[in-house]
Design an enzyme around this catalytic site. Structure first.
Site, PDB file in Angstrom:
ATOM      1  CB  CYS A 134      -0.912  -0.008   1.222  1.00  0.00           C
ATOM      2  SG  CYS A 134      -2.033   1.405   1.288  1.00  0.00           S
ATOM      3  CB  CYS A 144      -1.705   3.953   7.998  1.00  0.00           C
ATOM      4  SG  CYS A 144      -2.904   4.469   6.740  1.00  0.00           S
ATOM      5  CB  CYS A 175      -0.928  -0.023   8.418  1.00  0.00           C
ATOM      6  SG  CYS A 175      -1.514  -1.341   7.327  1.00  0.00           S
ATOM      7  CB  CYS A 187     -15.185  -7.974   6.880  1.00  0.00           C
ATOM      8  SG  CYS A 187     -16.544  -7.789   8.046  1.00  0.00           S
ATOM      9  CB  CYS A 243     -18.295  -5.652   5.710  1.00  0.00           C
ATOM     10  SG  CYS A 243     -17.448  -4.114   6.162  1.00  0.00           S
ATOM     11  CB  CYS A 298     -18.364  -0.488   9.224  1.00  0.00           C
ATOM     12  SG  CYS A 298     -17.207  -1.213  10.411  1.00  0.00           S
ATOM     13  NE  ARG A 351     -18.040  -5.869  13.730  1.00  0.00           N
ATOM     14  CZ  ARG A 351     -18.711  -4.940  13.067  1.00  0.00           C
ATOM     15  NH1 ARG A 351     -18.133  -3.812  12.731  1.00  0.00           N
ATOM     16  NH2 ARG A 351     -19.972  -5.142  12.740  1.00  0.00           N
TER      17      ARG A 351
END
Length: 374
Positions: free
Chosen positions: A80, A84, A87, A124, A157, A217, A289
């Protein structure tokens, strides 16, 4: 004096089974004008009082015996371009996570079947991308994944990075139930965590998802180095959206070697508990969640989180890049607590957005929320 007869009359009998009643769940009222001062006052209240208040509100708006079981699968790992700082999938960091191409459809459908067999009702799928620009073939494959999982009767999701309104519309037409796009933290602290995507860009994707009729979400991560004020700011941001998110994931940072936050300490349980309880009070109808980091909590710590209003978990073999509590352990734990999994599309706000796609509506027998003592 013989008190045995009196004791037999006055001692209540307890049962794990809640009374059942057939009814249409009501939508919880929503406020969209919360101030930070109001939320701060809730967050700072004595912890046991806070949990009690949150637990009471939870029982007024949700069936306290039901937990949503979700399974998450990484369908495209690593590589990616985002930065972030939490991550391991960022190409900017040297981490144990290795980049891979988008999976074929069949292994994803097989994983969804396995999740359903183990009691999960929401599947998901996550792809480590900034956005879908230039990924037409990959997006078509994902749309087919959505169609097939939805055809199994599961909620579906995805989390695929930023979306355009047209892409959101296509996902809705394919049968997508919900789209995950976390805000992560407060607007003020956000630039300390991510610089390659703005806060407003995240809000733009959430708007596109909501406008397409997909359930939102969106939650955050605790343990990034944020303050209590930042956790309060995050809750205020989602609470004052035009529509409360269908679900609010609460992640506890799992520090991963090679990321800028690899040395961060584990978030304190009382901080996790305060955040969940405050979110439950401010977002009464939202699913909360317990997400990443749950496997680090003891059973008693998890019990307190559910007492405070959490009512969903990720369960299965793996999160995106961090460990997950396995199905067998979770089912055994829920059995000890007298809990059971939600059905697909059981949440009223999700059923409303699905509308005619659910087909003829059938009458359901659901557990009646517990009455509150005055």
């Amino acid at each position: 004096m013989n008190f045995s007869g009196f004791l037999r009359l006055s001692t209540p009998r307890f049962s794990r089974s809640l009374a059942t009643v057939t009814h249409t769940p009501r939508l919880a009222p929503q406020r969209h004008d919360w101030t930070r001062q109001e939320i701060q006052k809730i967050y700072d209240s004595p912890l046991l009082d806070l949990v009690f208040r949150a637990s009471s509100i939870h029982r007024q708006n949700h069936n306290p015996s039901k937990i949503q079981l979700c399974t998450l699968m990484n369908i495209k790992t690593g590589g990616c371009s985002e930065d972030c700082s939490y991550c391991s999938q960022s190409s900017r960091y040297s981490t144990p996570t290795k980049a891979s191409r988008l999976l074929d459809i069949e292994p994803v459908i097989e994983a969804a079947r396995k999740a359903k067999e183990n009691g999960s009702t929401r599947f998901c799928m996550g792809a480590a991308w900034r956005d879908l620009a230039g990924r037409k073939r990959g997006f078509e494959r994902i749309l087919q994944m959505v169609r097939e999982v939805r055809g199994m009767g599961m909620e579906v999701c995805t989390t695929l990075g930023m979306l355009s309104p047209e892409q959101a519309k296509q996902l809705k037409e394919a049968g997508l139930t919900a789209y995950n796009h976390n805000l992560d933290t407060s607007r003020e602290f956000y630039p300390q965590v991510i610089t390659t995507r703005s806060y407003d860009e995240r809000l733009g994707t959430i708007s596109a998802v909501r406008d397409a009729g997909i359930s939102v979400c969106s939650g955050g991560i605790l343990g990034l180095g944020e303050s209590d004020a930042d956790r309060i700011g995050l809750i205020q941001e989602v609470a004052n959206m035009p529509e409360h998110p269908e679900s609010f994931p609460v992640n506890a940072l799992v520090p991963i070697p090679g990321t800028p936050l690899e040395g961060n300490e584990r978030v304190a349980h009382h901080t996790l508990l305060r955040t969940i309880a405050t979110a439950r009070i401010v977002l009464p109808g939202t699913i909360i969640r317990l997400a990443a980091g749950r496997n680090t909590l003891s059973e008693s710590e998890q019990a307190m989180c559910f007492m405070a209003g959490a009512n969903a978990v990720f369960t299965g073999e793996q999160m995106l890049t961090t460990p997950c509590s396995p199905w067998d352990e979770d089912k055994a734990m829920m059995g000890r607590w007298g809990l059971e999994g939600m059905q697909s599309f059981e949440q009223a706000s999700v059923a409303r957005k699905e509308g005619a796609a659910l087909g003829p509506q059938t009458t359901r027998t659901v557990s009646k929320p517990q009455a509150e003592s005055s």
